[in-house]
Design a protein around this motif. Structure first.
Motif, PDB file in Angstrom:
ATOM      1  N   SER A 365       0.837  -1.211   0.000  1.00 19.38           N
ATOM      2  CA  SER A 365       0.000   0.000   0.000  1.00 19.38           C
ATOM      3  C   SER A 365       0.865   1.252   0.000  1.00 19.38           C
ATOM      4  N   TYR A 368       2.246   2.070  -3.511  1.00 19.88           N
ATOM      5  CA  TYR A 368       1.222   2.642  -4.388  1.00 19.88           C
ATOM      6  C   TYR A 368       0.862   4.076  -3.991  1.00 19.88           C
ATOM      7  N   ILE A 369       0.762   4.331  -2.681  1.00 21.18           N
ATOM      8  CA  ILE A 369       0.411   5.686  -2.234  1.00 21.18           C
ATOM      9  C   ILE A 369       1.535   6.659  -2.555  1.00 21.18           C
ATOM     10  N   THR A 370       2.800   6.243  -2.367  1.00 21.98           N
ATOM     11  CA  THR A 370       3.914   7.136  -2.705  1.00 21.98           C
ATOM     12  C   THR A 370       3.916   7.462  -4.199  1.00 21.98           C
ATOM     13  N   TRP A 372       1.324   7.606  -6.108  1.00 18.09           N
ATOM     14  CA  TRP A 372       0.178   8.480  -6.382  1.00 18.09           C
ATOM     15  C   TRP A 372       0.421   9.914  -5.916  1.00 18.09           C
ATOM     16  N   VAL A 373       1.040  10.078  -4.734  1.00 15.58           N
ATOM     17  CA  VAL A 373       1.164  11.401  -4.136  1.00 15.58           C
ATOM     18  C   VAL A 373       2.482  12.092  -4.507  1.00 15.58           C
ATOM     19  N   TRP A 403      -1.171   5.658   5.050  1.00 17.50           N
ATOM     20  CA  TRP A 403      -2.612   5.810   4.808  1.00 17.50           C
ATOM     21  C   TRP A 403      -3.114   7.159   5.314  1.00 17.50           C
ATOM     22  N   THR A 405      -1.536   9.992   4.923  1.00 17.72           N
ATOM     23  CA  THR A 405      -1.305  10.905   3.795  1.00 17.72           C
ATOM     24  C   THR A 405      -2.393  10.733   2.749  1.00 17.72           C
ATOM     25  N   TRP A 406      -2.704   9.487   2.421  1.00 16.92           N
ATOM     26  CA  TRP A 406      -3.777   9.187   1.468  1.00 16.92           C
ATOM     27  C   TRP A 406      -5.107   9.776   1.939  1.00 16.92           C
ATOM     28  N   GLY A 410      -6.483  12.679  -0.200  1.00 18.25           N
ATOM     29  CA  GLY A 410      -7.623  12.161  -0.953  1.00 18.25           C
ATOM     30  C   GLY A 410      -8.919  12.886  -0.639  1.00 18.25           C
TER      31      GLY A 410
END
Length: 445
Positions: A365, A368-370, A372-373, A403, A405-406, A410
């Motif tokens: 996870s 993927y978040i890194t 995306w951001v 999460w 940060t997401w 988000g």
């Protein structure tokens, strides 16, 4: 005022923390001589802990880089690590406001009984500055950045309040908690994973804490030997020669031995302050508790944390290779994995198998978040005049992929002020429940 505060913070954690411990010790009623000795012991402990963490970083960093080169990774988002993320966070006016806001907010919440956590780890308020910098990079709205800072700081204090009893039970640290932006989110992530593991036949019965492993495997289950063997595996995967592999193996074994001793030294210094805090609260606020908020570095010396973290280094690099859509090249924060999983290990009761399985899912996870951001992190870095060193896109696993940060980015992206309002409402309700409602329920019981 801001310049003076920034100057104080820039003295570094090994100077700032003893000064704060000494001041709080005096306020809490510790005798000056004892407060000074305790504060100095804490400073010495942190020097030792930082030396061991540097040893781990300087050993794992080159090995990780070698593994990346051997795998032939060609990823576009570079993980520059948490020190760079902290510099970016404090590099703007918005970020520099995080510390004074954090100190004032903490005092106000304690006065009104809405938190049990007295956070002396003010350096790590950079996590709040990081989140607010991303919100500002996304919206261009300074007021929203300030709101994100306040809400995040309240959230991390709420996590500190919840974590206190668990840290005491697992690590044996009384009246200590970790309102730490890297570690606390892992605790929340581990809760549903533990619930799931308890319902999987076979897995739920596996005893894999360091003590059980040592009983089953004898000398090979010893934490020092485990560190040596894991270092050996990492050295082989990195393609080191015999000398390089042997040195890495001995260094990782050494970390397993030395780090717990440095944590013990830190706790020796903190114990008198913790006792004074307990007495202070009993006299002036009967029925209330007070936790001293510290850096989660105190927890990373546990054998279950270190063993799981070392195993997760090659796993994370492998994940970066095989995950479709991932653009993040893990590097700078690979040595920070112990901070990501230290409180996960507490949830799992030190079970290394559970920690590694959940940690693998967690690192998936995070990658993927890194990815995306990363554009927002790069924008924030440019605003702080951070040197990108020729990289087009940068990120940091230890904060940019969490999460939390997401959640902030988000919801702000989708709902603007409404997203921050939702998070803020949940956090305030949580603080009221944990600090007002729950104690009354427990007193009735």
């Amino acid at each position: 005022m801001l310049n003076a505060l920034q100057w104080f913070v820039d003295l570094g954690s090994i100077v700032v923390l003893p000064i704060l411990i000494f001041i709080f010790g005096l306020i809490l009623g510790t005798k000056p001589g004892k407060a000074f000795t305790s504060a100095l012991t804490v400073g010495v402990g942190f020097v030792g802990l930082n030396l061991v963490i540097d040893l781990l970083s300087n050993s794992l960093g080159p090995a990780a880089q070698q593994m990346v080169e051997r795998f032939g990774l060609n990823l576009t988002t570079i993980d520059v690590g948490w020190p760079a993320a902290a510099a970016i966070s404090y590099g703007t006016i918005l970020g520099s406001l995080a510390i004074p806001i954090g100190v004032v907010l903490n005092v106000v919440l304690i006065i009104f009984g809405l938190t049990k956590t007295l956070n002396v780890d003010i350096w790590n308020i950079w996590h709040a500055a990081f989140i607010s910098s991303l919100v500002y990079a996304l919206t261009g709205n300074f007021a929203m950045g300030i709101a994100a800072t306040v809400i995040y700081l309240m959230m991390i204090l709420l996590m500190g309040d919840i974590l206190g009893p668990i840290i005491n039970k697992f690590y044996g640290f009384p009246n200590i908690t970790f309102p730490h932006g890297t570690a606390a989110p892992g605790f929340v992530f581990a809760l549903p994973m533990n619930w799931l593991f308890d319902r999987i036949p076979g897995l739920r019965d596996w005893k894999a804490d360091p003590e059980s492993i040592q009983k089953r495997f004898g000398v090979f289950g010893d934490s020092t030997v485990m560190g040596f063997l894991i270092g050996l595996i990492i050295g082989i995967l990195a393609g080191y020669d015999v000398a390089g592999t042997g040195q890495l193996a001995v260094k990782t074994g050494a970390v397993m031995v030395i780090m717990p001793k440095m944590v013990a030294l830190l706790m020796e210094g903190l114990t008198p302050i913790s006792e004074s805090a307990n007495d202070f609260v009993k006299k002036r606020f009967p029925g209330r508790e007070l936790y001293i908020g510290m850096d989660a570095a105190l927890s990373v010396g546990h054998p279950a944390v270190l063993s799981s973290s070392l195993l997760l280094v090659p796993i994370t690099i492998l994940l970066a290779v095989v995950l479709p859509g991932n653009t993040t090249l893990p590097f700078g924060d690979l040595a920070t994995i112990p901070f990501l999983v230290c409180l996960m290990a507490a949830v799992f009761g030190g079970n290394i198998i559970r920690t590694v399985i959940a940690g693998t899912i967690y690192m998936t996870s995070i990658l993927y978040i890194t990815s995306w951001v990363a554009p927002l992190v790069t924008t924030a870095a440019k605003s702080a005049n951070f040197d990108l060193q020729g990289n087009s896109t940068i990120t940091a696993l230890a904060e940019g992929g969490l999460w939390t940060t997401w959640l902030y980015v988000g919801l702000t992206k989708v709902l603007s002020w409404g997203g921050l309002a939702i998070i803020g409402a949940i956090v305030v309700i949580g603080l009221i429940y944990v600090n007002k409602v729950l104690p009354k329920k427990q007193s009735v019981m």
